[in-house]
Design a protein around this motif. Structure first.
Motif, PDB file in Angstrom:
ATOM      1  N   LYS A   5       0.842  -1.192   0.000  1.00  0.00           N
ATOM      2  CA  LYS A   5       0.000   0.000   0.000  1.00  0.00           C
ATOM      3  C   LYS A   5       0.877   1.242   0.000  1.00  0.00           C
ATOM      4  O   LYS A   5       1.784   1.379   0.824  1.00  0.00           O
ATOM      5  CB  LYS A   5      -0.892  -0.023   1.233  1.00  0.00           C
ATOM      6  N   GLY A   7       0.436   5.546  -0.087  1.00  0.00           N
ATOM      7  CA  GLY A   7      -0.550   6.609  -0.009  1.00  0.00           C
ATOM      8  C   GLY A   7      -1.871   6.109   0.551  1.00  0.00           C
ATOM      9  O   GLY A   7      -1.936   5.105   1.273  1.00  0.00           O
ATOM     10  N   SER A   8      -2.934   6.796   0.187  1.00  0.00           N
ATOM     11  CA  SER A   8      -4.237   6.492   0.780  1.00  0.00           C
ATOM     12  C   SER A   8      -5.078   5.512  -0.018  1.00  0.00           C
ATOM     13  O   SER A   8      -5.922   4.813   0.539  1.00  0.00           O
ATOM     14  CB  SER A   8      -5.033   7.794   0.960  1.00  0.00           C
ATOM     15  N   GLN A   9      -4.868   5.423  -1.346  1.00  0.00           N
ATOM     16  CA  GLN A   9      -5.780   4.622  -2.164  1.00  0.00           C
ATOM     17  C   GLN A   9      -5.083   3.718  -3.176  1.00  0.00           C
ATOM     18  O   GLN A   9      -5.764   3.079  -3.973  1.00  0.00           O
ATOM     19  CB  GLN A   9      -6.739   5.554  -2.938  1.00  0.00           C
ATOM     20  N   THR A 188      -5.231   1.961  -8.283  1.00  0.00           N
ATOM     21  CA  THR A 188      -5.788   3.005  -7.424  1.00  0.00           C
ATOM     22  C   THR A 188      -7.296   2.812  -7.358  1.00  0.00           C
ATOM     23  O   THR A 188      -7.989   2.909  -8.373  1.00  0.00           O
ATOM     24  CB  THR A 188      -5.452   4.416  -7.942  1.00  0.00           C
ATOM     25  N   LYS A 191     -13.171   6.162  -4.663  1.00  0.00           N
ATOM     26  CA  LYS A 191     -14.218   6.358  -3.663  1.00  0.00           C
ATOM     27  C   LYS A 191     -15.517   6.718  -4.383  1.00  0.00           C
ATOM     28  O   LYS A 191     -15.496   7.216  -5.506  1.00  0.00           O
ATOM     29  CB  LYS A 191     -13.846   7.501  -2.724  1.00  0.00           C
ATOM     30  N   ALA A 217      -5.899  11.260  -6.665  1.00  0.00           N
ATOM     31  CA  ALA A 217      -5.373  10.344  -5.652  1.00  0.00           C
ATOM     32  C   ALA A 217      -4.200   9.539  -6.198  1.00  0.00           C
ATOM     33  O   ALA A 217      -3.200   9.317  -5.498  1.00  0.00           O
ATOM     34  CB  ALA A 217      -6.485   9.409  -5.172  1.00  0.00           C
ATOM     35  N   ASP A 221      -0.563   9.713  -4.527  1.00  0.00           N
ATOM     36  CA  ASP A 221      -0.007   8.505  -3.912  1.00  0.00           C
ATOM     37  C   ASP A 221       1.297   8.063  -4.561  1.00  0.00           C
ATOM     38  O   ASP A 221       2.217   7.596  -3.879  1.00  0.00           O
ATOM     39  CB  ASP A 221      -1.025   7.356  -4.009  1.00  0.00           C
TER      40      ASP A 221
END
Length: 339
Positions: A5, A7-9, A188, A191, A217, A221
């Motif tokens: 993983k 970053g966030s996404q 990626t 959302k 994103a 990322d």
């Protein structure tokens, strides 16, 4: 520990799987479009000899899979899992195809984001060492989608200029732990984004913010920039949605003018074929990717691309209840060389 993983996404695949084959099949309207030479099979009877549009779509799924398997001399018995989905209630066309294909099956529903959703999950399961050969399928059919989401074709309803033409077609890929590329290197996951658009005949406007959110994103990322890619292509924003996404990304500081395209814009000749705002449907990014983009990657005319399939998560029920249109976009990086 989530070592892959970033970053966030985003996930960076440490054992990037290879897309060893791809198959595409389209209907007559798509076969009359500008990408006709890239599709593996063009059918002139969009019923494919079946009794309903829905079962015709199921036949498209099976044929796309057979095309992809045939190119690498594999059979369904060699496939350890199948990831697939479509637009219909209970992903009917894919589920009925899976009934006949008899491969362990994960049924997916991401609306028109389904192509990159299936690629994402298939790549993760191969990268994780859970399988060596996985098949993905994605499909749509103009007539089955019209019947479910809009009006019976017999009604002859006028389509507004913001509307898009659902692609009749299916794409299949075979994802393998071995192969010489092209490789899936980053995933990626999007959302669900909802800007309050309620017009089901203007899904490009509803989906554009989701595409922008996922692309932003991905850049955040990974540290990549638009110029790191030969092509960044969304799934089916169409002409209106693509223009909105371009403007929103420009406001975010990303100049996408040299690399940004949309499968829904590319698949049809809008003026000659009267598709209004372009193409749409699960099959849109699937056939453009499995036909045009895959062959361009094989020929090394493209070497690093980002595919961002976009999906409007409405249903006929939600529309009748006056709900807005939540949307999502999933992105995958595909490249010929590994760093």
């Amino acid at each position: 520990m989530a070592v892959k993983k970033i970053g966030s996404q985003t996930i960076k695949l440490l054992n990037p799987p290879s897309i060893i084959s791809a198959g595409s099949i389209v209907g007559p309207k798509e076969g009359d479009g500008p990408l006709a030479q890239y599709f593996d099979k063009i059918v002139q009877d969009d019923l494919l000899g079946e009794d309903s549009w829905e079962m015709a779509e199921s036949a498209l799924v099976k044929e796309a899979a057979n095309i992809a398997l045939g190119k690498v001399n594999l059979t369904l018995d060699d496939m350890e899992y199948m990831f697939g989905g479509d637009l219909l209630n209970q992903i009917m066309s894919t589920s009925f195809a899976a009934r006949d294909m008899k491969v362990p099956f994960f049924g997916l529903y991401g609306a028109c984001s389904n192509f990159t959703e299936s690629l994402s999950l298939a790549s993760m399961i191969v990268d994780g060492g859970y399988a060596d050969q996985v098949i993905t399928t994605t499909s749509s059919h103009f007539s089955s989608a019209e019947r479910q989401y809009r009006f019976p074709l017999e009604s002859g309803n006028q389509r507004p200029l913001t509307s898009q033409w659902t692609v009749t077609g299916a794409g299949a890929t075979i994802i393998s732990s071995v192969g010489e590329g092209p490789y899936i290197t980053y995933v990626t996951t999007g959302k669900v984004i909802d800007f309050g658009i309620k017009d089901a005949a203007n899904m490009g406007a509803a989906m554009a913010p989701a595409a922008v959110d996922t692309i932003r994103a991905h850049f955040t990322d990974t540290g990549f920039k638009p110029e790191d890619y030969d092509l960044i292509i969304t799934g089916d924003l169409g002409i209106i949605g693509h223009e909105i996404a371009m403007e929103l990304l420009q406001k975010e500081g990303y100049n996408m003018s040299k690399v940004f395209k949309d499968c829904g814009v590319e698949v049809f000749d809008n003026e000659r074929q009267d598709t209004h705002s372009g193409g749409s449907g699960c099959g849109c990014s699937a056939v453009v990717s499995c036909g045009y983009l895959y062959k361009e990657l094989q020929a090394k005319k493209l070497n690093k691309i980002l595919i961002v399939s976009t999906g409007a998560l409405l249903s006929s029920t939600s529309s009748l209840q006056g709900e807005s249109i939540p949307s999502i976009a999933h992105a995958v990086t595909i490249e010929n060389k590994l760093n």
